[in-house]
Design a protein around this motif. Structure first.
Motif, PDB file in Angstrom:
ATOM      1  N   SER A  59      48.171  14.084  13.380  1.00  0.00           N
ATOM      2  CA  SER A  59      47.140  13.988  12.338  1.00  0.00           C
ATOM      3  C   SER A  59      47.664  13.446  11.012  1.00  0.00           C
ATOM      4  O   SER A  59      46.887  12.960  10.191  1.00  0.00           O
ATOM      5  CB  SER A  59      46.509  15.366  12.099  1.00  0.00           C
ATOM      6  OG  SER A  59      47.504  16.317  11.787  1.00  0.00           O
ATOM      7  N   THR A 111      35.668  11.394   1.315  1.00  0.00           N
ATOM      8  CA  THR A 111      35.666  12.722   1.943  1.00  0.00           C
ATOM      9  C   THR A 111      34.614  12.806   3.044  1.00  0.00           C
ATOM     10  O   THR A 111      34.889  13.299   4.148  1.00  0.00           O
ATOM     11  CB  THR A 111      35.414  13.815   0.885  1.00  0.00           C
ATOM     12  OG1 THR A 111      36.446  13.772  -0.102  1.00  0.00           O
ATOM     13  CG2 THR A 111      35.409  15.186   1.531  1.00  0.00           C
ATOM     14  N   LEU A 143      35.661  13.133   6.992  1.00  0.00           N
ATOM     15  CA  LEU A 143      35.265  14.312   7.765  1.00  0.00           C
ATOM     16  C   LEU A 143      34.421  13.933   8.982  1.00  0.00           C
ATOM     17  O   LEU A 143      34.517  14.572  10.037  1.00  0.00           O
ATOM     18  CB  LEU A 143      34.499  15.293   6.873  1.00  0.00           C
ATOM     19  CG  LEU A 143      35.323  16.031   5.809  1.00  0.00           C
ATOM     20  CD1 LEU A 143      34.417  16.848   4.893  1.00  0.00           C
ATOM     21  CD2 LEU A 143      36.356  16.940   6.476  1.00  0.00           C
ATOM     22  N   LYS A 163      36.976  12.137  11.668  1.00  0.00           N
ATOM     23  CA  LYS A 163      38.280  12.713  11.988  1.00  0.00           C
ATOM     24  C   LYS A 163      38.426  13.015  13.481  1.00  0.00           C
ATOM     25  O   LYS A 163      39.458  12.672  14.081  1.00  0.00           O
ATOM     26  CB  LYS A 163      38.554  13.966  11.150  1.00  0.00           C
ATOM     27  CG  LYS A 163      37.596  15.116  11.360  1.00  0.00           C
ATOM     28  CD  LYS A 163      37.960  16.290  10.445  1.00  0.00           C
ATOM     29  CE  LYS A 163      36.953  17.407  10.551  1.00  0.00           C
ATOM     30  NZ  LYS A 163      36.832  17.971  11.918  1.00  0.00           N
ATOM     31  N   ARG A 164      37.439  13.642  14.077  1.00  0.00           N
ATOM     32  CA  ARG A 164      37.529  13.965  15.515  1.00  0.00           C
ATOM     33  C   ARG A 164      37.506  12.709  16.372  1.00  0.00           C
ATOM     34  O   ARG A 164      38.367  12.549  17.244  1.00  0.00           O
ATOM     35  CB  ARG A 164      36.378  14.904  15.900  1.00  0.00           C
ATOM     36  CG  ARG A 164      36.466  15.457  17.333  1.00  0.00           C
ATOM     37  CD  ARG A 164      37.390  16.634  17.375  1.00  0.00           C
ATOM     38  NE  ARG A 164      37.460  17.227  18.707  1.00  0.00           N
ATOM     39  CZ  ARG A 164      37.970  18.435  18.951  1.00  0.00           C
ATOM     40  NH1 ARG A 164      38.440  19.173  17.949  1.00  0.00           N
ATOM     41  NH2 ARG A 164      38.008  18.922  20.178  1.00  0.00           N
ATOM     42  N   ASP A 172      42.696  18.643  14.493  1.00  0.00           N
ATOM     43  CA  ASP A 172      41.384  18.522  13.854  1.00  0.00           C
ATOM     44  C   ASP A 172      41.244  19.530  12.715  1.00  0.00           C
ATOM     45  O   ASP A 172      40.750  19.192  11.631  1.00  0.00           O
ATOM     46  CB  ASP A 172      40.282  18.738  14.897  1.00  0.00           C
ATOM     47  CG  ASP A 172      38.900  18.542  14.323  1.00  0.00           C
ATOM     48  OD1 ASP A 172      38.479  17.388  14.132  1.00  0.00           O
ATOM     49  OD2 ASP A 172      38.227  19.560  14.037  1.00  0.00           O
ATOM     50  N   GLY A 173      41.679  20.761  12.930  1.00  0.00           N
ATOM     51  CA  GLY A 173      41.606  21.783  11.890  1.00  0.00           C
ATOM     52  C   GLY A 173      42.497  21.452  10.701  1.00  0.00           C
ATOM     53  O   GLY A 173      42.125  21.677   9.544  1.00  0.00           O
ATOM     54  N   PHE A 230      40.845  18.749   8.711  1.00  0.00           N
ATOM     55  CA  PHE A 230      39.685  19.285   7.991  1.00  0.00           C
ATOM     56  C   PHE A 230      40.114  19.870   6.646  1.00  0.00           C
ATOM     57  O   PHE A 230      39.456  19.661   5.615  1.00  0.00           O
ATOM     58  CB  PHE A 230      38.990  20.360   8.827  1.00  0.00           C
ATOM     59  CG  PHE A 230      37.811  20.992   8.136  1.00  0.00           C
ATOM     60  CD1 PHE A 230      36.577  20.357   8.127  1.00  0.00           C
ATOM     61  CD2 PHE A 230      37.933  22.228   7.496  1.00  0.00           C
ATOM     62  CE1 PHE A 230      35.479  20.930   7.484  1.00  0.00           C
ATOM     63  CE2 PHE A 230      36.857  22.802   6.855  1.00  0.00           C
ATOM     64  CZ  PHE A 230      35.627  22.153   6.846  1.00  0.00           C
ATOM     65  N   TYR A 253      41.416  16.852   4.331  1.00  0.00           N
ATOM     66  CA  TYR A 253      40.298  16.042   3.857  1.00  0.00           C
ATOM     67  C   TYR A 253      39.407  16.838   2.904  1.00  0.00           C
ATOM     68  O   TYR A 253      38.880  16.299   1.933  1.00  0.00           O
ATOM     69  CB  TYR A 253      39.469  15.536   5.039  1.00  0.00           C
ATOM     70  CG  TYR A 253      40.144  14.456   5.855  1.00  0.00           C
ATOM     71  CD1 TYR A 253      41.215  13.738   5.346  1.00  0.00           C
ATOM     72  CD2 TYR A 253      39.704  14.157   7.149  1.00  0.00           C
ATOM     73  CE1 TYR A 253      41.833  12.750   6.096  1.00  0.00           C
ATOM     74  CE2 TYR A 253      40.322  13.159   7.900  1.00  0.00           C
ATOM     75  CZ  TYR A 253      41.387  12.463   7.370  1.00  0.00           C
ATOM     76  OH  TYR A 253      41.994  11.481   8.120  1.00  0.00           O
ATOM     77  N   GLY A 254      39.248  18.139   3.193  1.00  0.00           N
ATOM     78  CA  GLY A 254      38.456  18.982   2.300  1.00  0.00           C
ATOM     79  C   GLY A 254      39.076  19.098   0.920  1.00  0.00           C
ATOM     80  O   GLY A 254      38.370  19.270  -0.080  1.00  0.00           O
TER      81      GLY A 254
END
Length: 305
Positions: free
Chosen positions: A50, A103, A107, A110-111, A128-129, A132, A135-136
Motif C-alpha cells: 500500500s 481525498t 478513498l 483505494k480498493r 486497505d485499512g 484508509f 488517505y483520511g
C-alpha cells in the motif's frame, strides 16, 4: 535570498530540506522494522503493497503545496506585503480544494487500485485499512506541507526541519505504543503517522502565528486575481507531478512484485526503505536546487520591477 552569495544562500536553504527528507526516511525505516518484527511478514507485506499508492498521492499533495507557495516568495522578495497576503490566501484555497478532491478520489479508488496491483487476498484487507487511515489524514499532511512551504518561501527552511524531527521521534514512540502495547496492528502504524503529522501542524501554526504575523490572512485577502490563481495552479500541479513521478514508477513495479507473494513483497519493502534514503538525497538535491533557483530568480526579478 536576493542579497549575498547565491550559491551559499541556495546551500543554506536546501541542506535543511534535504536533511529533513533523509531523516524522515530513517524514521520510516524504524517504522518498517517494528511492523516486520512485531507483526510479522504479512503485516510488512501489507504495508509495502500500500505504501507505493500512498506515496503517489502524498507526493502529489506535497508538490502542490510547494509549487503554490512560489508566488509567496516572489512577493516577499519584492517587499509587496499585500501581494504576499493574496498569494497566501490563494495557496490556502488551492491546497484546501485540491485536498478535498484528492481525498475523495483516493478513498474511492483505494480498493480497486489494490486489486489492480494484484495484491494477495491474504493481505488486501490490512493494506486497505492502512490506506484508509493515511488517505483520511491527507488533510493533515497537506497542512504541514503548506505551512512548511510558506516558511521556506521566505527563506526559513530550518524551522520545518526542527518540527519534522520532533514529529518523527513522536512517530517512532507512538508506533511502539500502538503496535507493541495496544496491539492495533498495522492500523496503529498509520494512526501514529497521522498523529505525529498533526503535532507538526500545530507547532508550525503556533510558530507562524507568533513569529510571522504577516501570514495571518483575513477575509479580504481571499479576493485574489484570477491570474494569481492560474499561476499557482500551474506551479502546484507541475511540482506535484514532478514529486510523484518516481512514485508512479514504483506503483507499476509494485504490481509485478505483488504477483510473487507475501514473502517477496515483505523482502522488497525492507530493501526499498534502504534504497529510499539514497533516492531522497538525489531527488531533493535536484528538486531543492530547482526550487531555490526559481525562487531566487523570480524574487530578484520582482524586486527590480
Amino acid at each position: 535570498m536576493t542579497k549575498g552569495n547565491p550559491m551559499k544562500l541556495i546551500l543554506a536553504f536546501a541542506i535543511p530540506v534535504l536533511l529533513g527528507n533523509v531523516f524522515q526516511q530513517f524514521y520510516m525505516m524504524a517504522d518498517t522494522m517494528m511492523v516486520g518484527r512485531i507483526l510479522g511478514v504479512n503485516a510488512l507485506a501489507a504495508m509495502g503493497a500500500s505504501t507505493s499508492l500512498a506515496n503517489l498521492i502524498i507526493g502529489f499533495a506535497s508538490g502542490i503545496a510547494m509549487g503554490s507557495s512560489i508566488m509567496i516568495a516572489q512577493y516577499y522578495g519584492a517587499k509587496d506585503e499585500e501581494g504576499m497576503r493574496h498569494a497566501c490566501a490563494g495557496c490556502v484555497r488551492f491546497c484546501i480544494l485540491s485536498t478535498i478532491v484528492m481525498t475523495i478520489v483516493a478513498l474511492l479508488i483505494k480498493r480497486p487500485s489494490l486489486k489492480l496491483l494484484q495484491t494477495p487476498d491474504s493481505i488486501i484487507d490490512m493494506a486497505d485499512g492502512y490506506l484508509f487511515i493515511l488517505y483520511g489524514g491527507l488533510c493533515i499532511t497537506m497542512l504541514y506541507n503548506m505551512f512548511a512551504s510558506m516558511l521556506r518561501a521566505i527563506g526559513d527552511s530550518k524551522t520545518p526541519l526542527y518540527f519534522l524531527i520532533i514529529a518523527s521521534i513522536s512517530n517512532v514512540i507512538l508506533d511502539y505504543l500502538f503496535i507493541a502495547i495496544f496491539s492495533w496492528g498495522i492500523a496503529g502504524a498509520g494512526i501514529a503517522t497521522v498523529i505525529a503529522q498533526m503535532l507538526s501542524v500545530v507547532l508550525c501554526f503556533l510558530y507562524i502565528k507568533r513569529r510571522y504575523p504577516i501570514f495571518i490572512i483575513k477575509k479580504k485577502d481571499f479576493h485574489v486575481e484570477k491570474a494569481i490563481y492560474h499561476r499557482q495552479i500551474s506551479m502546484g500541479i507541475s511540482m506535484g507531478l514532478m514529486n510523484s513521478i518516481v512514485s508512479l514508477g514504483t506503483v507499476i513495479l509494485q504490481s509485478a512484485v505483488n504477483s510473487l507473494g507475501e514473502s517477496v513483497i515483505a523482502a522488497q519493502t525492507a530493501a526499498r526503505k534502504i534504497v529510499d534514503v539514497y533516492a531522497a538525497i538525489d531527488q531533493y538535491c535536484d528538486c531543492g536546487y530547482y526550487l531555490c533557483i526559481t525562487k531566487f530568480r523570480r524574487c530578484t526579478i520582482s524586486a527590480h520591477t
